[in-house]
Design an enzyme around this catalytic site. Structure first.
Site, short mmCIF file in Angstrom:
data_model
loop_
_atom_site.label_atom_id
_atom_site.label_comp_id
_atom_site.label_asym_id
_atom_site.label_seq_id
_atom_site.Cartn_x
_atom_site.Cartn_y
_atom_site.Cartn_z
N HIS A 326 0.88 -1.18 0.00
CA HIS A 326 0.00 0.00 0.00
C HIS A 326 0.91 1.22 0.00
O HIS A 326 1.86 1.29 0.79
CB HIS A 326 -0.88 -0.02 1.25
CG HIS A 326 -2.02 0.94 1.22
ND1 HIS A 326 -1.84 2.30 1.30
CD2 HIS A 326 -3.36 0.74 1.11
CE1 HIS A 326 -3.02 2.90 1.25
NE2 HIS A 326 -3.95 1.97 1.13
N ARG A 346 -6.10 10.28 -0.18
CA ARG A 346 -5.79 10.81 -1.52
C ARG A 346 -7.07 10.99 -2.33
O ARG A 346 -7.19 11.92 -3.13
CB ARG A 346 -4.80 9.88 -2.23
CG ARG A 346 -3.37 10.05 -1.72
CD ARG A 346 -2.44 8.99 -2.29
NE ARG A 346 -2.65 7.70 -1.65
CZ ARG A 346 -2.73 6.54 -2.28
NH1 ARG A 346 -2.61 6.49 -3.59
NH2 ARG A 346 -2.93 5.43 -1.61
O1 MEZ Z 1 -9.11 -2.12 -0.09
C1 MEZ Z 1 -8.26 -1.68 0.68
O2 MEZ Z 1 -7.13 -2.16 0.77
C2 MEZ Z 1 -8.58 -0.49 1.50
C3 MEZ Z 1 -10.01 -0.20 1.69
C4 MEZ Z 1 -7.57 0.22 1.97
C5 MEZ Z 1 -7.58 1.67 2.20
O3 MEZ Z 1 -6.71 2.34 1.63
O4 MEZ Z 1 -8.42 2.18 2.93
#
Ligand code: MEZ
Length: 550
Positions: A326, A346
């Site tokens: 992420h 974002r």
């Molecule tokens: O789907 C995801 O990983 C999620 C909802 C994460 C996020 O950035 O909030």
């Protein structure tokens, strides 16, 4: 505590560029997104998955010859935590129609559907019911619920985000079921964000062509888990929950049908034979393997257990070599390192900035591309920000959100993040956050079809343990959708399978014995034991002080 004086000084550079950036955003002008060719280039050079070192081919099992990250390969080539010859398979402690292994969103949805179809269900879960990646998911759940959208666009966006590698029937199931999942969650009492007129609030996210993200503040996963767990706990006549009781191995019968599992009580250290006519594997992902030493957003139990058990029983996997980082994990304060900062930040307009307060990427690229761009900015261009503990991050300019949408928006839309930082003396509506990519999701996993069936009769899969839905890169909000879509499908299909009449023959662990023979024949010396169940964070000093068994 707040930021250190050095970081406070650097924040002034963000504040200096903010008025012009906010003015641009108001004019709907954005930093340009990359084209497909540029995306490939940045991925190839900077995304951790694309690095050649740190991987090896596995020598055994259904994926023999395939390349995996070393941490994953170690577990695929591991031996059991039980000695099959010591297990008395005639001593059955639990017997049920459907055994669900895993008590997160996918497992609990499966249990609800199976019980609705008339099955008796046991949920066996490693930690407490609900301790899972579901509860930690923040930003939202995808579904084409609006007039301007359709499952067709949801399908196309998902396939594009996955680099056209996704398993088409699974994506079709996901995008088709998605609006039904939302309706089901609402019927269970889920509180989605709505306009005063009662319409769903929907937003963009990385890789979206339509506003499709439904949320409950920045606690969408926790809200999902709240309603499905409540519902499951209100059906005690049909659903039994065994907490702190993970599966140590799957059981097959003499004909090769799945027939339950050996469960392990983590409190008493007892093993239980649980005989079941059908099993749903919903054990989640692998974040706690800390692949390539990345910090993680994942809950404590995310140790790839289900993939390991299924692999020994002969179930292969897809895209398990693919890891989602992420783009925005916490870098400061130290106590929260790796934790998720939702993409919704974002989505609400916050820019990602370097040490000079400059934008260097379009903020809503698909996640793998966005992460690779952050890594490039910090590592190659040297424009990251160093913390006093030696970590490197980039800024995420959250104060822009209140400037763009009005004062109070950060608190209203991101209440959990606001509190999380406030505890450490940082007001994210006034000061930016320091972020870096963090290991977030197991993109691949065990093979299933659109009915959530694996290649073993009686074994179904749902949630992060499964591969193919997201191909090599998942889009935001598709994991919360996939746990509901495939959790519901797995539970209903498992119960229908049981209804069709299942006659279990003698229980066996022969597949484990055979797998361990394969390990020996392949010359794999000192394999790890797995499932590892919990990650080991003990330091060398701690290990040195431990009592030795010998
Ligand atoms: O789907 C995801 O990983 C999620 C909802 C994460 C996020 O950035 O909030």
């Amino acid at each position: 505590m707040g930021y250190t004086p050095e970081l406070e000084e650097l924040i002034k550079k963000i504040e200096a560029t903010r008025p012009e950036r906010v003015a641009m955003a108001r004019r709907n002008e954005h930093y340009p997104a990359l084209n497909l060719e540029e995306r490939e280039q940045v991925l190839n050079k900077y995304h951790p998955d694309y690095q050649k070192e740190g991987k090896r081919k596995v020598k055994v099992g259904a994926n023999k010859g395939d390349l995996f990250q070393n941490e994953v390969a170690d577990l695929l080539e591991s031996k059991s935590i039980i000695r099959p010859e010591n297990v008395d398979l005639s001593s059955v402690i639990y017997e049920t129609d459907v055994l669900v292994i895993g008590g997160g969103g996918a497992g609990t949805s499966a249990a609800l559907m199976a019980s609705s179809v008339g099955a008796n269900v046991i949920i066996a879960t490693k930690l407490r019911h609900g301790d899972s990646n579901t509860i930690m998911a923040e930003g939202g759940i995808q579904a084409a619920s609006q007039e301007c959208d359709s499952p067709f666009y949801h399908y196309i966006d998902t396939i594009g985000g996955g680099h056209f590698t996704n398993q088409a029937d699974l994506v079709a199931a996901l995008s088709y079921d998605a609006p039904l999942s939302i309706a089901w969650l609402e019927s269970l009492g889920m509180m989605f964000n709505k306009t005063p007129e009662g319409r769903m609030v929907v937003r963009h996210f990385g890789g979206s062509s339509r506003k499709r993200l439904h949320s409950a503040g920045d606690m969408t996963g926790a809200e999902i888990m709240r309603v499905v767990r409540d519902e499951a706990r209100n059906r005690p006549d049909r659903i039994t929950v065994l907490e702190f009781c993970p599966a140590a191995e799957l059981l097959l019968d003499k004909e090769g049908k799945c027939a339950g599992a050996v469960l392990y009580n983590m409190e008493t250290h007892e093993y239980y034979i649980c005989k079941a006519k059908a099993v749903v594997l919903a054990t989640g992902g692998f974040g706690r393997l800390h692949i390539r030493d990345f910090a993680t957003t994942n809950h404590y139990g995310a140790t790839m257990d289900g993939v390991v058990l299924a692999y020994r029983a002969g179930v292969g996997n897809k895209y398990l070599y693919s890891t989602q980082y992420h783009p925005t994990g916490v870098v400061y304060p130290e106590q929260n390192v790796g934790l998720l900062i939702t993409e919704k930040v974002r989505g609400l307009g916050a820019h990602v900035l370097n040490a000079d307060g400059e934008q260097f990427c379009f903020p809503l690229e698909p996640r793998d591309v966005e992460s690779a761009e952050l890594i490039r900015e910090a590592m190659e261009r040297g424009k990251g920000i160093m913390t006093s503990t030696g970590r490197v991050g980039l800024w995420l300019d959250s104060p822009m959100i209140d400037e763009l949408h009005g004062e109070g928006t950060v608190k209203k839309e991101l209440p959990a993040k606001f509190i999380q930082f406030h505890r450490h003396g940082i007001d994210i509506s006034k000061e930016p956050m320091l972020v870096y990519p963090t290991l977030h999701y197991q993109n691949g996993g065990i093979n299933i079809d659109a009915a959530a069936k694996t290649e073993i009769s009686g074994l179904f899969g749902a949630g992060e343990v499964v591969g193919g839905i997201h191909g090599e890169n998942r889009l935001m909000g598709n994991s919360l959708q996939d746990i509901i879509t495939f959790g519901r499908r797995a539970g209903a299909e498992a119960a229908e399978y049981v209804k069709g009449g299942v006659e279990l023959k003698k229980l066996t662990l022969d597949h484990v014995v055979q797998f361990e023979n394969e390990l020996k024949e392949a010359g794999i010396k000192n394999p790890k034991t797995a499932p590892i169940l919990l990650p080991d964070y003990s330091t060398e000093e701690v290990n040195a002080r431990r009592w030795s068994e010998t």
